[in-house]
Enzyme design. Structure first.
Site, PDB file in Angstrom:
ATOM      1  N   ASP A   1      -5.027  -3.032  -8.225  1.00  0.00           N
ATOM      2  CA  ASP A   1      -5.105  -4.482  -8.021  1.00  0.00           C
ATOM      3  C   ASP A   1      -4.726  -5.203  -9.311  1.00  0.00           C
ATOM      4  O   ASP A   1      -4.710  -4.611 -10.393  1.00  0.00           O
ATOM      5  CB  ASP A   1      -6.516  -4.893  -7.577  1.00  0.00           C
ATOM      6  CG  ASP A   1      -7.596  -4.516  -8.587  1.00  0.00           C
ATOM      7  OD1 ASP A   1      -7.506  -3.428  -9.187  1.00  0.00           O
ATOM      8  OD2 ASP A   1      -8.538  -5.312  -8.781  1.00  0.00           O
TER       9      ASP A   1
ATOM     10  N   GLU B   1     -10.890  -3.229  -9.408  1.00  0.00           N
ATOM     11  CA  GLU B   1     -11.273  -3.247 -10.825  1.00  0.00           C
ATOM     12  C   GLU B   1     -11.345  -4.662 -11.383  1.00  0.00           C
ATOM     13  O   GLU B   1     -12.253  -5.010 -12.146  1.00  0.00           O
ATOM     14  CB  GLU B   1     -10.285  -2.403 -11.639  1.00  0.00           C
ATOM     15  CG  GLU B   1     -10.721  -2.121 -13.062  1.00  0.00           C
ATOM     16  CD  GLU B   1     -10.254  -3.169 -14.073  1.00  0.00           C
ATOM     17  OE1 GLU B   1     -10.706  -3.117 -15.232  1.00  0.00           O
ATOM     18  OE2 GLU B   1      -9.438  -4.037 -13.700  1.00  0.00           O
TER      19      GLU B   1
END
Length: 305
Positions: free
Chosen positions: A37, A93
């Site tokens: 991400d 994350e």
């Protein structure tokens, strides 16, 4: 990943997107962690398209941390120790690893050693520690009133927010590596109403264990400035402990050699590992990964669960 490493990864669905878990075998000593991400909002790639020119790629998230994922996969495809390695690439994350934390902790304990695919520091510096990270929410309650007819009857949560932002920023202690950064603020409902609610989101990073308690106490001690306003602080993500490498000195010595910009020491390390010298920048950095993983595998004992 399947083409280069021979077996497909497991796809673990979550509310924040799929986590990707690949295992070279059942007795791994090294867990390689990454995330797919980015901080960019949906739609960014439409304006900042992915592109490749030779060995250079550009696009959202290339630095953090798609390049590291590519390096690890290509590097692992060339070493015999791949059966002792796992790869875990998470999807959350950037927002706090809420759906992947348990999985990361489980596989880290099972493997014993963890390598993170984040990019190097300035000057190719070797990273052997990470700061403790926390996220705080400060909610402010005021009282709504008509901004034109009777603003004096309201309690302006936005004005209270402005005072608290200054107080929160002052908690930082950069001389010891503590950063306290207000990142998102919201207040109000419409242009002619005194705001009754406001919220501040704060990113906190600490370098020293003692700072965790000091920062948390400072947040708990915040007091209202605007008469009648109230607020409460919530630990959205409690400040985690700093993570420091526990690799053996001989392994760290080799890693220190690897961080050099292909000086003689690095070349010798590559030759000792029986790795053919690379010809392109991508191959060079992948060869680094090969030596790095070999070093950790050799010097890491099998964990006891």
């Amino acid at each position: 990943m399947t083409r280069l490493l021979g077996t497909p990864p497991a796809i673990i669905e979550s509310s924040e997107g799929p986590h990707v878990h690949w295992k070279g075998g059942d007795n791994a000593k090294v867990l390689i962690v990454g995330h797919h991400d980015t901080v960019f909002p949906v739609g960014t790639v439409a304006n900042r398209k992915f592109s490749r020119e030779g060995d250079i790629v550009r696009g959202p998230g290339i630095f953090d941390m798609k390049a590291g994922i590519v390096q690890a996969i290509y590097g692992l495809s060339h070493i015999r120790e791949v059966s002792q390695v796992e790869i875990l690439i998470t999807s959350d994350e950037e927002v706090g690893s809420y759906t992947s934390r348990a999985l990361i902790e489980e596989r880290a304990k099972a493997c014993g050693a963890v390598l993170v695919l984040e990019p190097s520091g300035n000057g190719d510096a070797l990273k052997i520690a990470r700061k403790g990270v926390g996220t705080f929410l400060v909610d402010i309650a005021g009282r709504a009133s008509h901004a034109g007819l009777e603003p004096e009857k309201g309690i302006n949560a936005l004005i209270e927010l402005a005072h608290q932002v200054q107080a929160i920023a002052a908690i930082a202690k950069p001389e010891v590596g503590t950063t306290v950064t207000p990142t998102v603020a919201t207040a109000g409902t419409t242009e002619n109403v005194v705001p009754a609610q406001a919220r501040i989101t704060v990113d906190v990073r600490v370098n020293e264990v003692s700072e965790k308690g000091r920062v948390e106490a400072a947040f708990a001690a915040l007091t209202p400035t605007v008469p009648g306003a109230n607020h409460y602080c919530e630990w959205l993500r409690s400040i985690g402990r700093q993570c420091t490498s526990r690799l053996q000195p001989s392994c760290l010595l080799l890693l220190s050699a690897l961080r050099m910009k292909w000086a003689l020491t690095t070349c010798r390390a590559l030759q000792l590992a029986a790795v053919p010298m690379a010809t392109s920048p991508l191959q060079l950095v992948c060869r680094r990964w090969m030596v790095l993983v070999r070093a950790v595998v050799v010097h890491t004992p099998t964990p006891s669960m």
